[in-house]
Write a protein that holds these residues in place. Structure first.
Motif, short mmCIF file in Angstrom:
data_model
loop_
_atom_site.label_atom_id
_atom_site.label_comp_id
_atom_site.label_asym_id
_atom_site.label_seq_id
_atom_site.Cartn_x
_atom_site.Cartn_y
_atom_site.Cartn_z
N UNK A 5 -1.85 2.68 44.74
CA UNK A 5 -1.33 1.36 44.37
C UNK A 5 -2.33 0.65 43.47
N UNK A 6 -3.61 0.70 43.83
CA UNK A 6 -4.65 0.09 43.00
C UNK A 6 -4.67 0.72 41.62
N UNK A 7 -4.54 2.04 41.56
CA UNK A 7 -4.54 2.74 40.28
C UNK A 7 -3.34 2.32 39.43
N UNK A 8 -2.16 2.24 40.07
CA UNK A 8 -0.95 1.82 39.35
C UNK A 8 -1.11 0.41 38.81
N UNK A 9 -1.69 -0.49 39.61
CA UNK A 9 -1.92 -1.87 39.15
C UNK A 9 -2.86 -1.88 37.95
N UNK A 24 4.72 5.92 36.40
CA UNK A 24 3.58 5.70 37.28
C UNK A 24 3.67 6.52 38.57
N UNK A 25 4.85 6.60 39.13
CA UNK A 25 5.02 7.35 40.39
C UNK A 25 4.61 8.80 40.20
N UNK A 26 5.08 9.39 39.13
CA UNK A 26 4.71 10.78 38.85
C UNK A 26 3.23 10.95 38.62
N UNK A 31 6.85 9.67 45.07
CA UNK A 31 8.22 9.44 44.63
C UNK A 31 8.30 8.00 44.11
N UNK A 32 9.29 7.73 43.30
CA UNK A 32 9.49 6.38 42.78
C UNK A 32 9.70 5.38 43.92
#
Length: 120
Positions: A5-9, A24-26, A31-32
């Motif tokens: 989550x931190x990386x996606x942010x 981002x999920x991939x 999964x999305x």
């Protein structure tokens, strides 16, 4: 917070809100649905909404810096100037030109010392 989550942010912020949330999920190997659920649980909003807010924040500061709405829209990932107008109105209420004059945009240098506002 989950490292994913931190990386996606961080990716959303680094991409100025223009990153494709579906990818981002991939990239994190989830999964999305899992990314959406964890992101929302840990940050309070889904990743797509977070990306829209990051994109809006950049646009608002560019408008406050005196850039024209058409240019901000074209370079900020909006389909056109009316798309920017609708999003500004949805997030804040005032029009883009009224938003540019709002005093709350002038305090970021106090809240975020060392942050350049002109070309964030």
């Amino acid at each position: 917070m989950d490292p994913e989550v931190a990386w996606a942010w961080r990716r959303i912020v680094a991409g100025r809100g223009l990153v494709r949330v579906e990818g981002l999920a991939g990239e994190v190997g989830w999964s999305r649905k899992r990314l959406w659920s964890r992101f929302r649980a840990q940050l309070g909003l889904p990743p797509k909404r977070a990306a829209k807010l990051v994109r809006f924040d950049r646009a608002a500061h560019r408008l406050a810096a005196g850039e024209g709405a058409a240019r901000v829209a074209a370079e900020g990932g909006y389909a056109d100037q009316s798309h920017l107008h609708r999003e500004v109105m949805a997030f804040t209420g005032p029009t883009p030109s009224a938003l540019a004059a709002e005093p709350f945009l002038a305090v970021d240098h106090l809240a975020w010392p060392g942050l350049s506002l002109s070309r964030r």
